[in-house]
Design an enzyme around this catalytic site. Sequence first.
Site, PDB file in Angstrom:
ATOM      1  N   ILE A  93      49.044 120.389  83.173  1.00 40.95           N
ATOM      2  CA  ILE A  93      48.205 121.477  83.676  1.00 40.95           C
ATOM      3  C   ILE A  93      47.833 122.464  82.568  1.00 40.95           C
ATOM      4  O   ILE A  93      46.647 122.775  82.390  1.00 40.95           O
ATOM      5  CB  ILE A  93      48.876 122.189  84.864  1.00 40.95           C
ATOM      6  CG1 ILE A  93      48.942 121.247  86.081  1.00 40.95           C
ATOM      7  CG2 ILE A  93      48.124 123.462  85.235  1.00 40.95           C
ATOM      8  CD1 ILE A  93      49.716 121.802  87.259  1.00 40.95           C
ATOM      9  N   ILE A 132      53.551 124.110  78.340  1.00 39.77           N
ATOM     10  CA  ILE A 132      53.339 122.752  77.870  1.00 39.77           C
ATOM     11  C   ILE A 132      53.291 121.816  79.076  1.00 39.77           C
ATOM     12  O   ILE A 132      53.900 122.084  80.111  1.00 39.77           O
ATOM     13  CB  ILE A 132      54.460 122.330  76.894  1.00 39.77           C
ATOM     14  CG1 ILE A 132      54.017 121.175  76.006  1.00 39.77           C
ATOM     15  CG2 ILE A 132      55.750 122.006  77.627  1.00 39.77           C
ATOM     16  CD1 ILE A 132      54.886 120.973  74.792  1.00 39.77           C
ATOM     17  N   GLY A 133      52.523 120.758  78.974  1.00 40.94           N
ATOM     18  CA  GLY A 133      52.396 119.807  80.072  1.00 40.94           C
ATOM     19  C   GLY A 133      50.959 119.597  80.472  1.00 40.94           C
ATOM     20  O   GLY A 133      50.033 120.179  79.890  1.00 40.94           O
ATOM     21  N   GLU A 141      54.832 132.372  74.404  1.00 40.62           N
ATOM     22  CA  GLU A 141      56.170 131.980  73.981  1.00 40.62           C
ATOM     23  C   GLU A 141      56.141 130.627  73.270  1.00 40.62           C
ATOM     24  O   GLU A 141      57.047 130.297  72.520  1.00 40.62           O
ATOM     25  CB  GLU A 141      57.131 131.934  75.163  1.00 40.62           C
ATOM     26  CG  GLU A 141      56.821 130.877  76.194  1.00 40.62           C
ATOM     27  CD  GLU A 141      57.720 130.983  77.411  1.00 40.62           C
ATOM     28  OE1 GLU A 141      58.175 129.924  77.881  1.00 40.62           O
ATOM     29  OE2 GLU A 141      57.961 132.099  77.883  1.00 40.62           O
ATOM     30  N   GLY A 169      60.531 131.713  80.068  1.00 39.09           N
ATOM     31  CA  GLY A 169      59.900 133.027  80.053  1.00 39.09           C
ATOM     32  C   GLY A 169      58.915 133.234  81.177  1.00 39.09           C
ATOM     33  O   GLY A 169      58.034 134.090  81.082  1.00 39.09           O
TER      34      GLY A 169
END
Length: 439
Positions: free
Chosen positions: A215, A212-213, A234, A332
């Site tokens: 990039i 998430i984010g 994940e 992960g």
Amino acid sequence: MSFNKKIIGVDEVLGLVKSGMHIVSGLGAAEGALFLGSLHKLAGKVTDVSVTTCLPMRQFEYMTDEKCVGTFNQDGWFFNSTLRKSFSLGNVSHVPQQLSTAAFKRMWHKKPNIYIGNCSLPDKHGFVSLGVSDTYEKYVIENSDIVILEANPAVPRTFGDVSLAVHDVNYFITGEYDLPEIPDGECNEKDIAIGNKIAEYIEDGDCIQLGIGGIPNAVGKALYSKKHLGVHTELFTTEMMNLTRAGVIDNSLKNVNKGKSVTTMILGTRELYDFVDDNVGIEVRDGRYTNDSYVIGSNDNMVSINTTLEVDLTGQCCSESLGSKQFSGSGGQADTAIGAQKSKNGRSFIALYSTANVKTDGEKREEVSKIVAQLKPGAAVTLSRNDVQYVVTEYGVADLRGCNIRERVDRLVNIAHPKFREELLRQAYELGIVARKTR
């Protein structure tokens, strides 16, 4: 006993908490907000109660009120702004773990007395769904003395390993509250540049894992020309939802869980939660399964995409701390990076901006390289240099797999910001990372 006969009030549940107990909460949007939001009422009434969370999404009073310090010890598998803000109180600590083994190792150390999380409303067959996470939740439930779930109509009914019979739950709290959301933010120029570079390595039919984010979102936005992508991840995100709706993700070429997007947690927008509700194409599976590197590697063409904070010239990735200060967690990253490289034609990417603007003295900021000769003192190595493959910045892609140290230094310097390249080479020589050639 029926669902209705197991419903009790929050204050009654608080009465179950005794000194010395260990409470475990659901991850992220699966946290038991009604219970945790009232936990501060026990300040001074009990002592030495441990609360273990992962990615808590709300700043609960028991975390922030100094009066609660003697009552609660707050432990976190994954730090975020919520726990960082509470850290100075002195009763907050990080639990270092890989996601795939977090629950098992924690339970080995400290048995859970109470599990608290949320769930969907029960169906006509007497089952609830744990909804947005089974990273560790089902395993903890099976090993807890008391299981308490907050039945909330806002929690989606999902499939996979998340079904739980009403008779296996000790108590239910009922209430309706919005699940925490992560907005689908805009990508900046660096995100887009990095996302486009990674997307060039993704082929039709690949199976992807995204975080998430900015990039990871940029990578997702660069994939709309691809076909027949699969998902084994994940975290299932809003951008993955968009790719599924667009027909890019169909999971048709997966070796394992064919036709299904497999995840262990869901976190994003309300639109995402509505999308996964009653959606048999999405499976929320136990984190011990989704993040098992052998399971990950059993899908051909597996592509893992993660981000990091700092990379040294040998390839060590610090993705969770700023020097010795805990910033996030291992999550992960190693599970998925190693798993992807076990896959036939698999690829693993670690992405970061080439520079960051950091505070030096007072409010003064200085641009520094995020590719460094040596990691900051005390930095946690999240991904070993033995396990890194591609490192990506806005300046390029460095393939480190199988490279010697000199080759790694050359390749990483070449994707650093140009203004730091000469200095990085000088430091590599002075620190003895590589030796100058005599001729």
